[in-house]
Write an enzyme that holds these catalytic residues in place. Structure first.
Site, PDB file in Angstrom:
ATOM      1  N   SER A 153      -0.733  82.056  76.227  1.00 45.16           N
ATOM      2  CA  SER A 153      -0.656  83.789  75.372  1.00 45.16           C
ATOM      3  C   SER A 153      -0.128  85.065  76.474  1.00 45.16           C
ATOM      4  CB  SER A 153      -2.146  84.079  75.677  1.00 45.16           C
ATOM      5  OG  SER A 153      -2.483  85.606  75.198  1.00 45.16           O
ATOM      6  N   ASP A 250      -3.287  81.917  64.220  1.00 49.17           N
ATOM      7  CA  ASP A 250      -3.110  82.869  65.041  1.00 49.17           C
ATOM      8  C   ASP A 250      -2.262  84.035  64.282  1.00 49.17           C
ATOM      9  OD1 ASP A 250      -2.861  84.401  67.525  1.00 49.17           O
ATOM     10  OD2 ASP A 250      -1.729  82.924  68.644  1.00 49.17           O
ATOM     11  N   HIS A 280      -5.793  81.733  68.262  1.00 48.16           N
ATOM     12  CA  HIS A 280      -5.247  82.009  69.654  1.00 48.16           C
ATOM     13  C   HIS A 280      -6.160  81.628  70.251  1.00 48.16           C
ATOM     14  CE1 HIS A 280      -2.427  84.686  72.001  1.00 48.16           C
ATOM     15  NE2 HIS A 280      -3.761  84.115  72.524  1.00 48.16           N
TER      16      HIS A 280
END
Length: 306
Positions: A153, A250, A280
């Site tokens: 991320s 995501d 995600h």
């Protein structure tokens, strides 16, 4: 394919998000409460707390040695958390698993967080520790072969930026591994199809991107800056080979896959691996699901390990 049934079940059981502005201290405390006790974590040969003394300051690092050996390749890992969440503890399991799977020694970086630390403090810490690992290769028993950089991320943002270290004459990085990276912090909903297709119901929602990154922007990060949005760099030539892992559900999926495609177009090597039914954060939160735990074996194969 719809969201994985196990992920959907967990999301359905979560309480509704509280109204009002996000509170970093409260959210960090909640994260820490979910950390697995030390005696229940994946065992490794050694886990050491160290301090990297760098031009950026003293940065805490946690070094994971998978097995006893004279030397190891190294993987430097940056945790995610929208630049204001996450810690060495909350992402401890993500550091342990690739160490065990690849046989590399993993150096996890406890970089400074927004909003307390203004941009580019966290990035500076990550970049400084990356260079510190090479400079202290003897102390870390580095075998002088593999030096990979990885992140999930927002940690993937930092990993992608750090992978450009060759611009500064640092040519030791051999691989970059980006787990569902955030690479374009211009959060216009129409910039990528995945931001509309996966806007709601999969955990991270498109409408939440701006609020979650507001602390980073408020600390001075400009989405137009390639140091903030790595995909905005005009020349992606000369980068180390990349493994870009994305989740089918995501909203950040398409920017990661575009980044890999642009590396190829610039003459580099990049592999995209899209995980079906994944939203995600699936490496952090759902790697206990067998098909998602496979990401660590895939990381190992990409690195040319076992």
């Amino acid at each position: 394919m719809p969201l994985h049934s196990e992920i959907a079940k967990v999301l359905a059981a979560l309480p509704p998000a509280p109204h009002g502005p996000l509170d970093p201290a409260t959210m960090r405390a909640a994260e820490e409460q979910d950390v697995v006790p030390a005696d229940e974590r994946l065992p490794l040969h050694a886990v050491e707390e160290m301090t990297a003394r760098t031009p950026s300051g003293e940065v805490p690092v946690r070094v994971y040695t998978p097995a006893e050996a004279d030397s190891h390749g190294l993987l430097v890992y940056f945790h995610g958390g929208a630049f204001f969440l996450g810690s060495l503890d909350t992402h401890d399991h993500i550091a342990r698993s690739p160490a065990a799977e690849t046989g590399l020694k993993v150096v996890s970086v406890g970089y400074r967080l927004a909003p307390e630390a203004a941009f580019p403090a966290g990035l500076d810490d990550c970049y400084a520790v990356l260079r510190w690992t090479a400079e202290h290769g003897e102390t870390l028993a580095w075998d002088r072969t593999t030096l990979a950089v990885a992140g999930d991320s927002s940690g993937g943002t930092y990993a992608a930026v750090a992978a450009r270290a060759h611009d500064d004459g640092f040519h030791h990085i051999t691989h970059q591994i980006l787990y569902y990276p955030s690479l374009d912090l211009d959060f216009d909903t129409d910039r990528y199809p995945s931001r509309r297709e996966d806007a709601v119901g999969h955990g991270l929602e498109t409408a939440g991107l701006k609020p979650f990154n507001a602390f980073y922007f408020g600390s001075g990060a400009d989405p137009a800056d390639p140091l903030v949005s790595p995909i905005k760099r005009t020349d992606l030539g000369g980068l180390p080979p990349a493994l870009v892992v994305t989740g089918e559900c995501d909203p950040l999926r398409d920017e990661g896959e575009l980044y890999a495609r642009r590396i190829w177009e610039a003459g580099g090597k990049a592999t995209v691996s899209r995980y079906a039914g994944a939203g995600h954060g699936f490496v952090q939160h759902f790697s206990w699901i067998p098909e998602y735990h496979q990401v660590f074996a895939e990381t190992s194969a990409f690195l040319g390990r076992r």
